[in-house]
Enzyme design. Sequence first.
Site, short mmCIF file in Angstrom:
data_model
loop_
_atom_site.label_atom_id
_atom_site.label_comp_id
_atom_site.label_asym_id
_atom_site.label_seq_id
_atom_site.Cartn_x
_atom_site.Cartn_y
_atom_site.Cartn_z
N GLY A 10 0.85 -1.19 0.00
CA GLY A 10 0.00 0.00 0.00
C GLY A 10 0.88 1.24 0.00
N ILE A 12 2.91 2.81 2.23
CA ILE A 12 4.30 2.72 2.68
C ILE A 12 5.09 1.76 1.82
CG2 ILE A 12 5.79 2.13 4.63
CD1 ILE A 12 3.45 2.90 6.49
N GLY A 13 4.51 0.62 1.49
CA GLY A 13 5.21 -0.36 0.67
C GLY A 13 5.59 0.20 -0.69
N ASP A 34 1.02 -8.57 -1.42
CA ASP A 34 -0.24 -8.05 -0.87
C ASP A 34 -1.35 -9.06 -1.14
OD1 ASP A 34 -2.16 -6.29 0.28
OD2 ASP A 34 -1.04 -4.56 -0.49
N ARG A 95 -3.08 5.45 17.72
CA ARG A 95 -2.44 4.24 17.20
C ARG A 95 -3.00 3.00 17.89
NH1 ARG A 95 1.58 8.21 17.57
NH2 ARG A 95 2.57 8.73 15.56
N ASN A 127 0.92 -0.27 12.90
CA ASN A 127 0.46 0.23 14.20
C ASN A 127 -0.67 -0.62 14.77
OD1 ASN A 127 2.08 2.51 14.90
ND2 ASN A 127 1.11 3.66 13.24
N ARG A 158 11.69 13.38 13.20
CA ARG A 158 10.77 14.48 13.50
C ARG A 158 11.36 15.41 14.56
NH1 ARG A 158 5.32 10.59 13.27
NH2 ARG A 158 5.01 10.85 11.01
N HIS A 182 5.77 4.26 20.65
CA HIS A 182 5.35 5.06 19.49
C HIS A 182 3.95 5.57 19.76
CE1 HIS A 182 5.45 6.60 15.51
NE2 HIS A 182 4.58 5.75 14.99
#
Length: 316
Positions: A10, A12-13, A34, A95, A127, A158, A182
Site C-alpha cells: 500500500g 508505505i510499501g 499483498d 495508534r 500500528n 521528526r 510510538h
Amino acid sequence: MAKIGLVGFGGIGIEAAKALVLDSSLVCDIVAFDRPEALSQVPGPQQGAYEEILDAIGILRTGHTIRLTSDVKDLAGCDAIIFTAGLPRRADQSRADLIGVNVAIVGGLAKQIGEVAQGAFLVMVTNPLDAMVELAFRNLGFPESHVIGQAGVLDTGRFNIQASLATGVPASQVDSIVMGGHGPEMVPIYSTAKVAYKPLADQVNADVVAKITREVRDRGRTIIQRQGKSATFSTAIAAIQMVKAYLLDTREILPSCTRLNGEYGYSGIYGGVPTVISRAGGKAVVIPLTDAEKKAFDESMGATKAIIAELDQVSK
C-alpha cells in the site's frame, strides 16, 4: 543480490519500493506482497505503482528487480522484510485504536512468513507498533535480534527537523534521539541532543522545548489531518534505513523498538531504545538518562505494558 520483501504494498510499501530502486548503494530483488483482492484491482494503486516502478528501473538502468505477488511463498529466501500490512490510522484514531483490527492481519501473516522465510530480518511498521512487533515476534519463530520495530527512526527524524527549524541550523547538524513507545508518551531526549555540536537545551528556552516536544508527539496526527492519510514516504525511508544497516552491516546505532534483556531495567518486552544494527541483528544500547528522562521512559514503558496486556486479551 539482497532480496527484500515488502509485506503490504500500500502507501508505505509503494514508497519503500520507489526509494529502494533509487538507492544505488543497495541493488536488490524486491518482492512486493499483498492480498489477491488488492492486486486484482485494475485500475488500482498496487498494479499501477508496480508498472511505474518497472519503468523507473528501465530508465535508471540499474540491477534492481521487482515482483508483485499474492503468494507468501515468494518471500522465501528474503534477507530482510519490511512489514506494513494492516489498516492505517485515521485522524480520529489513536495508534492504539487499531489493535483489534490489525491483530488478525499481523498475526496470521507472521505465522505464514515464519514458515517460509526463516533467517530473514524483519522490520515491523504496522500500528500499534509496540504491540504489533510483539505479536510478530511471538508468531514468526525468528530470533529476537531479527524482529524489531520501526518507530524511533521516524520519531527521531521528526525531533531533528523540529530542532532544526527552531534553531535555524540544517538538520545535517542535528543529533538527537527519541525513546519509548510510538505514541503520546514518546520521550525526546534533550540531555544528549546537540545542534552544531552544542547542547540543544542551551540554545532554546523552556517554551521552545515544550513546543518541539508537542510537535514531535503530534506529528503523525498533523500529517493525517493535512494530507488525509498517515505518513508514507518518511515512514518508508525510516524502515529502509534500518534494513540497510542490517544488510550492509554498518553497526549503525538507530532508535528502534527492540527486545530488552535487562537494559533500562526491563526484560521480555519491546521498547524504543538506541539499537546497534548489524548482520547479527538488533541489540539494545544503554545511554545515560537524566532522572526526569528515566521517569518519562518508565511511564512510556508502562503504556507499552498496557497495550501488550490488551494484545493478550484480543489474542485469546
